[in-house]
Design a protein around this motif. Structure first.
Motif, PDB file in Angstrom:
ATOM      1  N   GLY A   1      49.763 137.932 -36.899  1.00 55.43           N
ATOM      2  CA  GLY A   1      50.077 138.760 -35.740  1.00 55.43           C
ATOM      3  C   GLY A   1      49.236 138.402 -34.529  1.00 55.43           C
ATOM      4  N   GLU A   2      47.952 138.128 -34.749  1.00 55.25           N
ATOM      5  CA  GLU A   2      47.082 137.717 -33.640  1.00 55.25           C
ATOM      6  C   GLU A   2      47.545 136.382 -33.057  1.00 55.25           C
ATOM      7  OE1 GLU A   2      43.033 137.755 -35.015  1.00 55.25           O
ATOM      8  OE2 GLU A   2      43.112 139.901 -35.466  1.00 55.25           O
ATOM      9  N   ALA A   3      47.958 135.462 -33.921  1.00 55.13           N
ATOM     10  CA  ALA A   3      48.466 134.175 -33.446  1.00 55.13           C
ATOM     11  C   ALA A   3      49.766 134.368 -32.667  1.00 55.13           C
ATOM     12  CB  ALA A   3      48.663 133.216 -34.615  1.00 55.13           C
ATOM     13  N   GLN A   4      50.588 135.311 -33.089  1.00 54.16           N
ATOM     14  CA  GLN A   4      51.807 135.617 -32.345  1.00 54.16           C
ATOM     15  C   GLN A   4      51.455 136.179 -30.965  1.00 54.16           C
ATOM     16  OE1 GLN A   4      53.440 138.078 -35.520  1.00 54.16           O
ATOM     17  NE2 GLN A   4      55.253 136.745 -35.578  1.00 54.16           N
ATOM     18  N   ASP A   5      50.501 137.102 -30.933  1.00 54.77           N
ATOM     19  CA  ASP A   5      50.091 137.692 -29.651  1.00 54.77           C
ATOM     20  C   ASP A   5      49.539 136.644 -28.692  1.00 54.77           C
ATOM     21  OD1 ASP A   5      50.831 140.187 -30.625  1.00 54.77           O
ATOM     22  OD2 ASP A   5      48.763 140.807 -31.074  1.00 54.77           O
TER      23      ASP A   5
ATOM     24  N   VAL B   1      52.330 131.352 -32.447  1.00 52.44           N
ATOM     25  CA  VAL B   1      53.265 131.454 -33.566  1.00 52.44           C
ATOM     26  C   VAL B   1      54.495 132.211 -33.086  1.00 52.44           C
ATOM     27  CG1 VAL B   1      53.611 132.496 -35.857  1.00 52.44           C
ATOM     28  CG2 VAL B   1      51.474 131.331 -35.339  1.00 52.44           C
ATOM     29  N   ASP B   2      55.633 131.772 -33.521  1.00 53.02           N
ATOM     30  CA  ASP B   2      56.925 132.370 -33.179  1.00 53.02           C
ATOM     31  C   ASP B   2      56.890 133.886 -33.387  1.00 53.02           C
ATOM     32  OD1 ASP B   2      59.591 133.181 -33.053  1.00 53.02           O
ATOM     33  OD2 ASP B   2      60.332 131.528 -34.288  1.00 53.02           O
ATOM     34  N   PRO B   3      57.168 134.661 -32.338  1.00 52.96           N
ATOM     35  CA  PRO B   3      57.133 136.120 -32.462  1.00 52.96           C
ATOM     36  C   PRO B   3      58.242 136.681 -33.351  1.00 52.96           C
ATOM     37  CG  PRO B   3      57.956 135.492 -30.302  1.00 52.96           C
ATOM     38  CD  PRO B   3      57.498 134.229 -30.980  1.00 52.96           C
ATOM     39  N   GLU B   4      59.235 135.883 -33.666  1.00 49.74           N
ATOM     40  CA  GLU B   4      60.329 136.338 -34.522  1.00 49.74           C
ATOM     41  C   GLU B   4      59.957 136.346 -36.012  1.00 49.74           C
ATOM     42  OE1 GLU B   4      63.316 137.535 -33.368  1.00 49.74           O
ATOM     43  OE2 GLU B   4      62.344 137.336 -31.410  1.00 49.74           O
ATOM     44  N   ILE B   5      58.857 135.684 -36.357  1.00 55.13           N
ATOM     45  CA  ILE B   5      58.424 135.632 -37.759  1.00 55.13           C
ATOM     46  C   ILE B   5      57.905 137.002 -38.170  1.00 55.13           C
ATOM     47  CG2 ILE B   5      56.626 134.684 -39.284  1.00 55.13           C
ATOM     48  CD1 ILE B   5      56.892 132.076 -37.722  1.00 55.13           C
TER      49      ILE B   5
END
Length: 77
Positions: free
Chosen positions: A15-19, A23-27
């Protein structure tokens, strides 16, 4: 229990990598955390049993990270 905390810690990192846009936010972070910990736990067992070498385990972890988190695409660059 410890297993749920382990998965939760990895999901939080996803989640931090998405933020951060890496990382793809859809994962689904929880699903990714479960799959990643499953890979790492299994490879750790193989290492302890001596059925794989450390270098091979590291290559498999790298490949799993790329596959599960869609790294090597526009995400993670």
């Amino acid at each position: 229990d410890r297993s749920n905390r382990w998965v939760g810690m990895v999901a939080e990192l996803v989640g931090e990598a998405q933020d951060a846009g890496r990382v793809d936010p859809e994962i689904d972070a929880v699903s990714a955390g479960l799959r990643l910990t499953g890979v790492v736990d299994s490879l750790g067992s193989h290492l302890m049993l001596g059925t794989i070498e450390r270098a091979e385990a590291l290559r498999e972890v790298d490949a799993s990270l790329r596959d599960i988190l869609h790294l090597g695409t526009r995400w993670g660059r």
